[in-house]
Enzyme design. Structure first.
Site, short mmCIF file in Angstrom:
data_model
loop_
_atom_site.label_atom_id
_atom_site.label_comp_id
_atom_site.label_asym_id
_atom_site.label_seq_id
_atom_site.Cartn_x
_atom_site.Cartn_y
_atom_site.Cartn_z
CG MET A 170 -0.83 -20.72 10.50
SD MET A 170 -2.57 -20.21 10.59
CE MET A 170 -3.08 -21.10 12.06
CG ASP B 12 -15.36 0.90 10.97
OD1 ASP B 12 -14.48 1.48 11.64
OD2 ASP B 12 -15.10 0.00 10.16
CD GLU C 74 -2.95 -1.05 2.40
OE1 GLU C 74 -2.72 -0.24 3.32
OE2 GLU C 74 -3.94 -1.79 2.35
CG HIS D 62 -7.77 -19.91 7.01
ND1 HIS D 62 -6.98 -20.40 5.99
CD2 HIS D 62 -6.93 -19.66 8.04
CE1 HIS D 62 -5.72 -20.48 6.39
NE2 HIS D 62 -5.66 -20.03 7.63
CA CA Z 1 -12.13 1.23 11.61
#
Ligand code: CA
Length: 686
Positions: free
Chosen positions: A651, A336, A99, A615
């Protein structure tokens, strides 16, 4: 005269004046007795303020201190862009999201990759000068909401600063990558802190925040001495309790805006995970703060209140760490609506006078313009459909909320979704500010009506003075919202999820160039020049929020997700695409299911709570579809989950979080669903 040291990447200075300037600068330094000063990464205040006079460099993640993601370079322009081809590419040998926007100074590129790795490359050839791996404590990935991404480095006076995913801040020698100092910025490793943003140089300190408001983090920004790493100050964005201690005095006022019975144990949120910007003219460090924890205010602060300083923009004096002004975009936030989206600083003519402003296309769907000296709100207009608020009252500075908007987070009146949804009208992806045209190019999202992980992404040109869009591209799917670059060549660059890197006419949005690179792009491109040649660079790999759920049409699903840095120039060559992934083989026969149905059900709940974020078990999920575990993984299941046997493959170890019995139940559940898939496969055979 600007200090500019020669290095081996400035091979020949075509202009005699530049050569003289370099020579004089070097001698001046020697005279000053700074013989040990590295020739690399020499960005300082004077140079940052003169960024427009030296467009060959790209000095911050957004080029200049205002971070407008705009370059005065114009060799690649509307007439020539059809000749754009690959100059070089660089493989990061990672397979998670990229990013960052690179920084280039004196022909050397510095950029960050997965979990805070750093790469120093020759900007002309792509030759690797050094790399740095912060060696994260990988258990942190158990509680990182949104992949293992990193959004860039800071470069200053011979040092490169990077934050690792597990929350350590490093100062590296720009010449060699050697660690000069490191500090642990996390106050409590038992909580869900991660660090993914770029550090910001602010006066004499380097500042860094963190993420974790999706878990139980209490937001703060920490600042350290640039040279030594000595702790300077920490600004907590939310109080830790109703009655103190107030680590910074502003928290005493903030605490009055919370229910004393708030869920203080959940940390409160307000994390600063991206979007810091420092104004050297006003000596102010600006940053936005994230959502509150819990999302639902009735659970977080049952009696309501504004819950300062969540979902706010703060201006801090970096010499003292004290608050100068603040503005809360979303009082009592509960959808959010993080307010950490990029902040762009510029001068704007408003009402006949030039104002020093800060602009933000917020996740909450409003485009805000502030006087950045005082914090006065000058404008706040909807740039995407917004239903949570009718408008922002400029007199009170407060949103006028829609009736019932708080009843639901993602659904509205039981029928309609609140807009924007949790993905926001615009997220962390860089927008680009074209001061010549007076246009902000914003990678926007419209997704409230149809819920999370659906809806449309649209690149649009927004006129912030007239508060209207001037042009827009055809909408694509939600995941197609990469960062943007604008240039004086009259071009807007943006990559996309299907692995195409495109250039558009900045005046009309008409597509002028499309290069199929075969790697999904989320990051913002940037541009620089070396020896008179303009380069356009972009980091490519899918990831971030919902990283394992790449779109079925994405390049990540077709070609895999190996990270690449792609650098283009005029008359460059073709861009090699990765080999397509091989077709999936048959589902292997799972081991016998010996566990009880109760164990399987228990395992299903544990899986949903701990494992399902990565997953998804879709056929082409980027995390292994666990219906397809080969026999050796079944055999080693406990070691893989608890012991971290596959930690280098991404993992994390779950020792201390899950018990062996719980892991056995999760395994039983996976064996159960593997048998379902296996039987369906066998039944479908002719
Ligand atoms: Ca957030």
């Amino acid at each position: 005269m600007r200090v500019r040291l020669r290095n081996r990447f400035v091979v020949v200075c075509a202009a005699m004046a530049l050569a003289l300037a370099s020579y004089a600068g070097k001698n001046a330094l020697v005279r000053a007795g700074q013989a040990k000063l590295s020739a690399y990464g020499q960005i300082d205040r004077k140079r940052l303020l003169a960024a427009d006079q030296h467009p060959e460099d790209w000095l911050t993640t957004g080029r200049d201190f205002g971070k407008g993601h705009y370059s005065p370079l114009a060799q690649v322009n509307r007439e020539t862009v059809s000749r754009l081809g690959l100059a070089w590419d660089y493989h990061t040998h990672t397979d998670r999201g990229l990013e960052a926007t690179p920084i280039v100074v004196d022909g050397v590129m510095y950029t960050s990759g997965v979990a805070g790795r750093v790469y120093a490359l020759d900007g002309k050839t792509g030759k690797e000068l050094w790399t740095f791996d912060p060696q994260n404590d990988l258990s942190v990935t158990r509680r990182s909401c949104c992949d293992e991404v990193n959004r860039g480095v800071a470069v200053w006076k011979g040092k490169v600063y990077t934050a690792s995913l597990d929350g350590r801040l490093f100062a590296l020698d720009a010449a060699t990558g050697a660690v000069l100092w490191k500090v642990d910025t996390v106050v409590d490793h038992q909580r869900g802190y991660t660090s993914t943003g770029a550090p910001e140089i602010a006066g004499r300190v380097v500042a860094i925040g963190n993420g974790g408001a999706e878990y139980d983090a209490r937001g703060y920004v920490s600042a350290y001495d640039l040279d030594t790493g000595k702790f300077a100050w920490r600004f907590f964005t939310v109080p830790g309790s109703a009655s103190g201690p107030y680590e910074n005095p502003e928290l005493e006022v903030a605490a009055k805006t919370w229910d004393p019975k708030s869920r203080w144990d959940m940390g409160g949120g307000g994390t600063v995970w991206d979007g810091m910007v420092y104004d050297p003219e006003l000596n102010l460090l600006y940053f936005g703060t994230g959502n509150g924890t819990f999302f639902d205010q009735s659970k977080r602060s049952p009696a309501g209140g504004d819950n300062l300083f969540i979902a706010s923009i703060l201006a801090i004096n970096p010499d003292t760490g004290r608050l100068v002004w603040h503005y809360q975009e979303v009082p009592g936030e509960q959808w959010d609506y993080d307010v950490v989206q990029p902040l762009v600083l510029t001068d704007l003519k408003i009402g006949g006078s030039i104002r020093k402003v800060m602009m933000q296309a917020s996740k909450d769907g409003f485009f805000y313009i502030f006087d950045r000296k005082t914090g006065q709100l000058l404008s706040a207009e909807k740039f995407v459909p917004v239903t949570w608020a009718d408008h922002i009252d400029l007199k009170t500075g407060r949103p006028v909320e829609a009736a019932n908007a708080r009843d639901f987070r993602n659904s509205f009146n039981g029928k309609k979704y609140v807009e924007p949804s949790v993905m926001g009208g615009h997220n962390w992806h860089a927008m680009a500010w074209d001061a010549q045209r007076g246009l902000m190019y914003i990678p926007e999202i419209e997704n409230g009506q149809t819920g999370i992980f659906s809806g449309k992404a649209i690149l649009r040109a927004w006129d912030p003075i007239r508060s209207k869009h001037v042009w827009e591209l055809e909408p694509t799917d939600w995941w197609d919202r990469a960062g943007v670059l604008a240039t004086a060549g009259g071009l807007v660059f943006q990559g996309n999820g299907t692995g195409h890197f495109c250039a558009y006419d900045a005046a009309t949005g008409k597509k002028l160039k499309d290069i199929d690179v075969g790697t999904t792009i989320m990051a913002a491109p940037m541009t620089y020049s070396v020896d008179g040649v303009q380069y356009v660079a972009v980091m490519a790999a899918w990831g971030g929020g919902g990283w394992s759920m790449a779109h079925p049409a994405s390049a990540a699903y077709i070609y895999g997700n190996e990270g690449r840095l792609l650098v283009f120039k005029l008359d460059g060559g073709p861009t090699p695409k990765p080999e397509p992934l091989p077709p999936l083989g048959p589902i292997p026969q799972p081991p016998a299911l010996t566990a009880s149905p109760e164990a399987v059900n228990h395992g299903k709940d544990l899986f949903a709570a701990n494992c399902s974020r990565c997953h998804t078990n879709d056929e082409r999920s980027l995390a292994l579809n666990l219906r397809r575990m080969p026999p050796e993984i079944h055999e080693a299941f406990q070691q893989v989950v608890l012991g971290g046997m596959l930690k280098n493959a991404g993992m994390p170890p779950w020792e201390g979080v899950l018990s062996p019995k719980e892991v056995a139940d999760i395994h039983a559940y996976l064996i159960s669903i593997s048998w379902d898939a296996y039987k369906a496969q066998q039944a479908a055979k002719p």
